[in-house]
Design a protein around this motif. Structure first.
Motif, PDB file in Angstrom:
ATOM      1  N   UNK A   1       5.792  57.410 -28.735  1.00 44.59           N
ATOM      2  CA  UNK A   1       5.289  57.594 -30.096  1.00 44.59           C
ATOM      3  C   UNK A   1       5.732  56.448 -31.000  1.00 44.59           C
ATOM      4  N   UNK A   2       6.976  56.018 -30.840  1.00 47.15           N
ATOM      5  CA  UNK A   2       7.481  54.898 -31.644  1.00 47.15           C
ATOM      6  C   UNK A   2       6.759  53.607 -31.285  1.00 47.15           C
ATOM      7  N   UNK A   3       6.476  53.409 -30.006  1.00 48.46           N
ATOM      8  CA  UNK A   3       5.754  52.198 -29.583  1.00 48.46           C
ATOM      9  C   UNK A   3       4.328  52.191 -30.135  1.00 48.46           C
ATOM     10  N   UNK A   4       3.667  53.328 -30.095  1.00 54.36           N
ATOM     11  CA  UNK A   4       2.307  53.394 -30.642  1.00 54.36           C
ATOM     12  C   UNK A   4       2.316  53.175 -32.152  1.00 54.36           C
ATOM     13  N   UNK A   5       3.307  53.734 -32.843  1.00 53.06           N
ATOM     14  CA  UNK A   5       3.399  53.563 -34.293  1.00 53.06           C
ATOM     15  C   UNK A   5       3.548  52.097 -34.671  1.00 53.06           C
TER      16      UNK A   5
END
Length: 373
Positions: free
Chosen positions: A291-295
């Motif tokens: 999720x952090x990488x996509x954000x």
């Protein structure tokens, strides 16, 4: 003599030219097949090539300011820290300590009311725990009686990686350009907060809050604006704040504007990329957190988060830049009520010369989207 001084460049070029002339003069005497003659020829060739290489490297650094000092080149700091004592009456919790001042490189004398002032400061992030040096440009109007009760818009200006904040003053000439735009009547006076995105050197944190590591996004989105607003006459609303930068600084600027519309009303990315880099300079930014990488992927974020009334500026070139397709994708994905603008040059590489052509327009654009309370 400083690394970027004309004297150092002149000495290196003179030595290279001189050694080349010596090589030509001595070459007939070293034409023999003896070991001494062969060693002499090899030595002269290597020495000449080394000085030519050094001269070219110094010339490139003089033009683009990859390194601002000898200490920066060798990866070490020469200045010792200065202890600053605070009393309760001086506002020790402000988070900004002024450690020096520079005169902007603009005509008009030395009075701040005529040319402005550049404060060298140390910013302490109370939430992120990050301390970072920065430069704060105060326009001449800041010191003029007619503006004594006025607050000013502020713009966070970020370098690329691994640039230095001095590059924004010497190489990209932000204060000088800002003042020229005001004098031309095409921009309003703005405070510029200039620093590098590398707040945990030598690591490139990509303006990410790293689990168990530097909380870089929190520093820029929360600590820095609040500290500056408590120290200088700057408003604390989103419409008072913008953020811009080049390369890595451009990615960070767009990321901060996209994810923090409550803090920044406008953001500009010059030659930006749109997805967090992950390489040996960054280390493990996300620790398996998808999720952090996509954000951290700005194109993904534009597709998956509700748009806010923010303004974005992106730049590229038809020839010479590698981000043209991604820049067009970014433009296509911005949805109302957000607004997007662009500067697309016919040609221009990923370098200071290109950004100096874009900065005047970018500052005018930024000025038109920020307000002073």
């Amino acid at each position: 003599m400083g690394l970027t001084s004309n004297a150092v460049l002149a000495v290196a070029v003179s030595l290279a030219v001189g050694l080349f002339a010596v090589t030509i003069w001595l070459w007939p005497r070293l034409a023999a097949r003896s070991a001494a003659a062969v060693a002499g020829r090899v030595g002269l060739l290597l020495a000449t090539q080394l000085l030519v290489f050094v001269s070219v490297a110094l010339l490139a650094n003089h033009s683009f300011l990859f390194y601002g000092s000898w200490a920066d080149l060798w990866g070490r700091q020469q200045e010792l820290g200065t202890v600053v004592d605070h009393s309760a009456a001086t506002g020790a919790s402000q988070g900004v300590v002024r450690t020096g001042a520079l005169r902007p490189d603009v005509p008009g004398g030395s009075r701040p009311s005529a040319v402005g002032r550049i404060d060298k400061v140390a910013v302490s992030g109370s939430v992120s725990g990050i301390d970072s040096p920065a430069y704060v440009y105060l326009p001449p109007e800041y010191f003029q009686p007619a503006y004594a009760r006025r607050t000013f818009p502020a713009v966070v200006v970020l370098t690329g990686y691994p640039g230095t904040a001095e590059n924004l003053i010497k190489g990209l000439r932000y204060p000088r350009t800002a003042q020229e735009r005001v004098r031309a009547g095409t921009a309003q006076p703005m405070i510029l907060v200039m620093l590098r995105p590398t707040v945990a050197p030598p690591r490139d944190t990509e303006c990410v809050d790293i689990k168990g590591g530097p909380q870089t996004e929190t520093f820029f989105a929360e600590d820095l604006p609040k500290a500056v607003a408590r120290t200088y006459r700057v408003g604390d609303r989103a419409r008072n704040w913008g953020v811009m930068g080049n390369s890595t600084g451009g990615y960070c600027a767009l990321k901060l504007g996209l994810h923090h519309p409550e803090r920044f009303a406008a953001s500009a990315g010059l030659s930006a990329y749109y997805k967090a880099a992950e390489d040996p300079t960054t280390g493990d930014l996300f620790h398996g957190d998808g999720a952090a990488r996509r954000r951290a992927d700005l194109l993904w974020s534009l597709d998956h988060r509700a748009p806010a009334a923010s303004s974005f500026l992106v730049t590229s070139s038809l020839t010479g830049e590698g981000n043209l397709r991604a820049t067009r994708d970014f433009i296509d994905r911005v949805k109302a009520p957000a607004r997007v603008s662009s500067i697309v040059l016919d040609s221009g590489g990923h370098n200071f010369n290109t950004w100096r052509r874009e900065i005047p327009g970018a500052l005018e654009w930024m000025s038109g989207r920020l307000t002073a309370d």
